[in-house]
Design a protein around this motif. Structure first.
Motif, mmCIF file in Angstrom:
data_model
loop_
_atom_site.group_PDB
_atom_site.id
_atom_site.type_symbol
_atom_site.label_atom_id
_atom_site.label_comp_id
_atom_site.label_asym_id
_atom_site.label_seq_id
_atom_site.Cartn_x
_atom_site.Cartn_y
_atom_site.Cartn_z
ATOM 1 N N ASP A 1 0.863 -1.184 0.000
ATOM 2 C CA ASP A 1 0.000 0.000 0.000
ATOM 3 C C ASP A 1 0.895 1.228 0.000
ATOM 4 O OD1 ASP A 1 -1.803 2.065 0.441
ATOM 5 O OD2 ASP A 1 -2.237 1.494 2.524
ATOM 6 N N VAL A 2 0.821 2.008 -1.070
ATOM 7 C CA VAL A 2 1.537 3.283 -1.141
ATOM 8 C C VAL A 2 0.515 4.390 -0.910
ATOM 9 C CG1 VAL A 2 2.923 4.838 -2.580
ATOM 10 C CG2 VAL A 2 3.275 2.358 -2.705
ATOM 11 N N SER A 3 0.523 4.964 0.278
ATOM 12 C CA SER A 3 -0.465 5.980 0.651
ATOM 13 C C SER A 3 0.162 6.963 1.632
ATOM 14 C CB SER A 3 -1.700 5.342 1.309
ATOM 15 O OG SER A 3 -2.407 4.528 0.396
ATOM 16 N N SER A 4 -0.046 8.237 1.382
ATOM 17 C CA SER A 4 0.486 9.262 2.275
ATOM 18 C C SER A 4 -0.333 9.386 3.552
ATOM 19 C CB SER A 4 0.546 10.613 1.552
ATOM 20 O OG SER A 4 -0.742 10.983 1.073
ATOM 21 N N GLU A 5 -1.601 8.959 3.527
ATOM 22 C CA GLU A 5 -2.475 8.988 4.701
ATOM 23 C C GLU A 5 -3.061 7.601 4.927
ATOM 24 O OE1 GLU A 5 -2.985 11.309 6.813
ATOM 25 O OE2 GLU A 5 -2.293 13.144 5.844
#
Length: 585
Positions: free
Chosen positions: A127-131
């Motif tokens: 999972d590439v997610s900033s939040e």
């Protein structure tokens, strides 16, 4: 959670009405050949394939590890069914830099090739997610006593392997109105007891937060938004902040915990109460690196009054409290439990970071889906949901019933939700320290694949799209649009700009449509291979592919298909609990 059951009358959604319409009612069952059930695939990964964090920020490198290098093995990095890159497996540790685009899920497959035969021997998701709250995968911690550093490391490491990106710290606090006790000098005490007289150590709480942050896992402290526990002289607490069962403030509204005492319920709209608890919350953030507050409530309290004898609208009070809370702590995350959906619209009209619903009186699989749909509507499709739904709730010992857990998770995940169930142990009660049921090896292995699946395909499951109904015909099995029907495969379809996605949830062979399964009698759905089927689609189709958490670690597989104009005919390779079909144009 603090248990509070009450009657709930659910809304009727136009969407639900549409989904209840039949896909294709084939009344001539004599033409159906009806596949016979077969034995399910038993898939076990052999290399202990892991990555180092629960999620990754855009631009952050992923570190992988395996126990051994299997010969003739390739690593495939995929977004949905599209291969981004591939390379041979040559070491037990290596790194990969995912594309920098935010909020994307990826599947990584280990494929061994022997005599031109390809075998999936390991998968994991990225999972590439900033939040983290965009795609919340919520877990819990519930024991903060004398837990060693190595024990904390092991517990958090295990949760990381399920991609758990947020942790709820249940009953870590001292008093509800003074969650973090301070000494006369204003420093946090090194230890205290919770409301059930269990020891809590500051070092343990702080250590868990640090372990989580190393793996990009957020930490949320648990507390009621409106509770006082044994207030004493010197606490600075006022009875004028409480809610009452009568207009003359004779009877305080309380939540009874038997021999341990009663929680006094405060008025969430009272400005002085808000200022008081916000000050105590600030004490927490000044001394512990929590990422936010997981707020709890107690459901519908009936007819209640403030100290002055005026009626209190608790739902509106929640809205007011949450609005002021987020204004006071704009850089922290917040979520309030909608107990059986009480106050859900008022809660989700504020700046919550995701939706959280504790499900009590709604007992059917269709109810789990409807709670998620209600949360979608209340948040204008901006927030994803986490459900606290306690499986095998009345069982007192032994093991979880694996079909109960997997079928509930299949429904929740297919509709875009997540399930609060994993912590130091698996959750079966609203009192999180309760550890009366264990997971068998099948459940442990299967859950890993389910959480891989939810994470890898999050952009299809939890990232927009429009729910639609679709027509499915088959001479092999009976299909119907959601909700479930005994003996059928229920379908949930979504339309995206360039894709049509159909979730197949199998209720052929189950013994119950009740997800809680208190008696642990739910049976595994029948398993079917090579199901011939035709799905209506008005979009031009260039590709059809399949994936299932029950099959080869959730790895995607492109399928041959026939385009009939307004429908697509293909062969579904496998169906046990849950399979997914994707059309692309």
């Amino acid at each position: 959670m603090i248990k509070n059951k009450f009657k709930h009358i659910s809304k009727t959604f136009i969407f639900l009405f549409l989904l209840m319409m039949s896909c294709n009612n084939d009344d001539d069952n004599s033409t159906k050949k009806q596949l016979a059930p077969e034995a399910p695939v038993i898939y076990n990964e052999v290399l202990n394939f892991k990555k180092d964090k629960a999620k990754y920020n855009p631009g952050e490198e992923v570190a992988f590890s395996v126990d051994a290098v299997a010969p003739n093995t390739m690593i495939k990095y995929k977004f949905l069914d599209n291969v981004i890159t591939e390379e041979p497996l040559t070491s037990t540790t290596w790194q990969w830099s995912p594309p920098s685009e935010d909020f994307k899920g990826y599947m990584v497959e280990l494929i061994q090739i022997i005599n031109e035969q390809q075998t999936i021997i390991g998968t994991t998701a990225i999972d590439v997610s900033s939040e983290w709250t965009k795609f919340p995968r919520y877990g819990f911690l519930s024991n903060f006593g004398d837990i060693s550093e190595s024990q904390r490391h092991s517990i958090v490491e295990n949760l990381k392997n399920f991609h758990i990106n947020g942790l709820q710290y249940y009953d870590w606090h001292a008093k509800h109105h003074i969650p973090l006790p301070l000494d006369p000098a204003g420093n946090p005490k090194s230890a205290w007891v919770d409301l059930f007289n269990r020891e809590v150590k500051l070092e343990t709480v702080a250590g868990y937060i640090e372990e989580g942050h190393k793996r990009n896992m957020a930490s949320m402290f648990y507390n009621l938004l409106f509770g006082a526990w044994h207030p004493e002289d010197g606490d600075g607490f006022s009875t004028a902040w409480l809610i009452y069962n009568d207009k003359f403030h004779n009877t305080i509204n309380t939540h009874d915990l038997g021999d341990f005492g009663k929680i006094l319920v405060t008025n969430p709209r009272n400005e002085n109460w808000q200022n008081y608890i916000f000050s105590k919350t600030n004490d927490i953030y000044e001394n512990l690196n929590f990422d936010g507050w997981h707020l709890d409530q107690l459901g519908d309290r009936g007819k209640v009054y403030d100290y002055g004898g005026y009626d209190i609208n608790l739902k509106n009070g929640y809205n007011n409290f949450l609005t002021n809370l987020t204004a006071n702590f704009p850089n922290k995350k917040h979520v309030l439990n909608a107990v059986d959906q009480f106050g859900n619209n008022e809660i989700l009209s504020t700046q919550m970071d995701f939706a959280y619903s504790e499900v009590w009186n709604r007992m059917q699989y269709a109810d789990l889906a409807q709670v998620i749909l209600e949360n979608n509507e209340a948040s204008n499709n901006q927030l994803n949901s986490v459900l606290a739904a306690y499986i095998n709730y009345e069982a007192s010992e032994g093991f979880f019933n694996t079909p109960s857990v997997l079928l509930a998770d299949a429904v929740i995940f297919a509709f875009g939700g997540a399930h609060l169930e994993l912590g130091e142990h698996m959750l079966s009660r609203e009192y999180f320290p309760s550890n009366n049921l264990q997971m068998d090896n099948e459940l442990k292995n299967s859950l890993k694949e389910y959480y891989d699946f939810m994470t890898a395909y999050q952009n299809l499951l939890r990232d927009g799209g429009e729910f639609i109904t679709t027509s499915i015909t088959s001479t092999d099995l009976n299909f119907n649009n959601w909700p479930p029907v005994f003996g059928n495969v229920s379908t949930v379809a979504k339309r995206f700009e360039h894709r049509q996605v159909v979730q197949l949830l199998n209720f052929n062979g189950v013994s119950s449509l009740n997800w809680r399964d208190n008696e642990r009698t739910q049976t595994r759905p029948h398993t079917f291979y090579n199901v011939e089927m035709t799905i209506a689609s008005s979009m031009p189709i260039s590709k059809v592919w399949f994936a299932s958490p029950d099959f080869e670690g959730g790895a995607s597989k492109e399928l041959e298909f026939k385009n009939n104009g307004n429908s697509i005919t293909f062969t579904l390779p496998y169906l046990n609990y849950w399979s997914m079909i994707v059309f692309e144009n």
